[in-house]
Enzyme design. Structure first.
Site, PDB file in Angstrom:
ATOM      1  N   GLY A   1     -34.991  33.986   5.693  1.00 48.47           N
ATOM      2  CA  GLY A   1     -35.848  33.559   6.603  1.00 48.47           C
ATOM      3  C   GLY A   1     -36.799  34.844   6.744  1.00 48.47           C
TER       4      GLY A   1
ATOM      5  N   PHE B   1     -34.045  31.749  12.213  1.00 46.21           N
ATOM      6  CA  PHE B   1     -32.694  32.184  11.912  1.00 46.21           C
ATOM      7  C   PHE B   1     -32.181  33.166  12.882  1.00 46.21           C
ATOM      8  CE2 PHE B   1     -35.756  35.339  10.179  1.00 46.21           C
ATOM      9  CZ  PHE B   1     -35.263  36.542  10.329  1.00 46.21           C
TER      10      PHE B   1
ATOM     11  N   ASP C   1     -35.465  46.390   8.240  1.00 53.49           N
ATOM     12  CA  ASP C   1     -34.276  46.432   8.965  1.00 53.49           C
ATOM     13  C   ASP C   1     -34.497  46.213  10.330  1.00 53.49           C
ATOM     14  OD1 ASP C   1     -31.354  46.826   8.923  1.00 53.49           O
ATOM     15  OD2 ASP C   1     -31.478  48.751   9.954  1.00 53.49           O
TER      16      ASP C   1
END
Ligand code: ITT
Length: 218
Positions: A10, A175, A61
């Site tokens: 994603g 997602f 991240d």
């Protein structure tokens, strides 16, 4: 060619929209250090991935910062999605009067070159709100972790943040936590990739990265 280091397709879908370089998924589960900071995790991951890929890499991240929980799950979002699950995160927030939340992402770039690395200069333009308190409890420690050891390869960080609200799950797209994150009346799961990119944490970080990466004087 640019290696997008992730186990999550994603993220790659969203990145290919923004970047001129050919982006390929480098499916490498980089070792995530135990840290309260997305920045430290991303920087550490980019160095490890650069060594493994032997070419330019970006690591992304991300985390969901829920206001009613003082920013939790933040850097622990992946673990919480795997254990508690997205729907139960929504249920946990249901009794809370404060529905506010933010998505945040830190993109770390590393290509082995000696560019002006983070932490100086770092783009902190949208570093405000209490997610920062959770994400950056100890700025000095975080900066040291980002900088790495004496011989650490430079990394450059780009941050993006988007405010929203936690709502009952809606939509089939996206997602992760997208179905329970509403921004301007729609959940991210109700948006196309292009629409999400236009407003999302990742879109913002990617556009900053793209501008820097295209600058020949970097
Ligand atoms: P990699 O670490 O391999 O890139 P990951 O999915 O674990 O994959 P993160 O640690 O960055 O990536 O993501 C933390 C959690 O937040 C994880 O559960 C993701 O599904 C979720 N997440 C990240 N970006 C998101 C987004 O744009 N929309 C919804 N959920 C997202």
């Amino acid at each position: 060619m640019l290696n997008f280091v992730t186990t999550n397709p994603g993220k790659v879908r969203e990145a290919t929209d923004y970047l001129d370089d050919e982006v390929v998924q480098f499916d490498f589960d980089y070792p995530e250090i135990q840290a309260d900071s997305l920045r430290a995790v991303a920087a550490h991951g980019a160095r490890a991935a650069y060594r493994a890929a032997d070419g330019p890499v970006i690591v992304d991240d991300a985390g969901l910062f829920v206001d009613a929980f003082d920013g939790f799950p933040g850097p622990y979002s992946s673990y919480v999605e795997d254990t508690v699950g997205v729907e139960r995160v929504w249920r946990m927030t249901e009794p809370e009067p404060d529905r506010g939340a933010a998505f945040k992402t830190v993109i770390a770039y590393c290509d082995g070159a000696d560019f002006a690395a983070t932490p100086e200069p770092v783009d902190r333009e949208d570093r405000r709100g209490q997610d920062l308190a959770a994400d950056d409890r100890d700025a000095a420690t975080t900066d040291a972790q980002v900088r790495g050891g004496e011989d650490a390869v430079p990394v450059k960080l780009f941050e993006g943040r988007v405010p929203g609200e936690i709502v009952a799950p809606r939509g089939d797209g996206g997602f992760g936590f997208d179905p329970i994150f509403e921004h301007d009346g729609r959940t991210f799961a109700e948006m196309s990739t292009e629409e999400k990119n236009a407003v999302s944490h990742r879109g913002r970080a990617l556009s900053k990265f793209a501008a820097w990466h295209a600058d020949a004087d970097r």
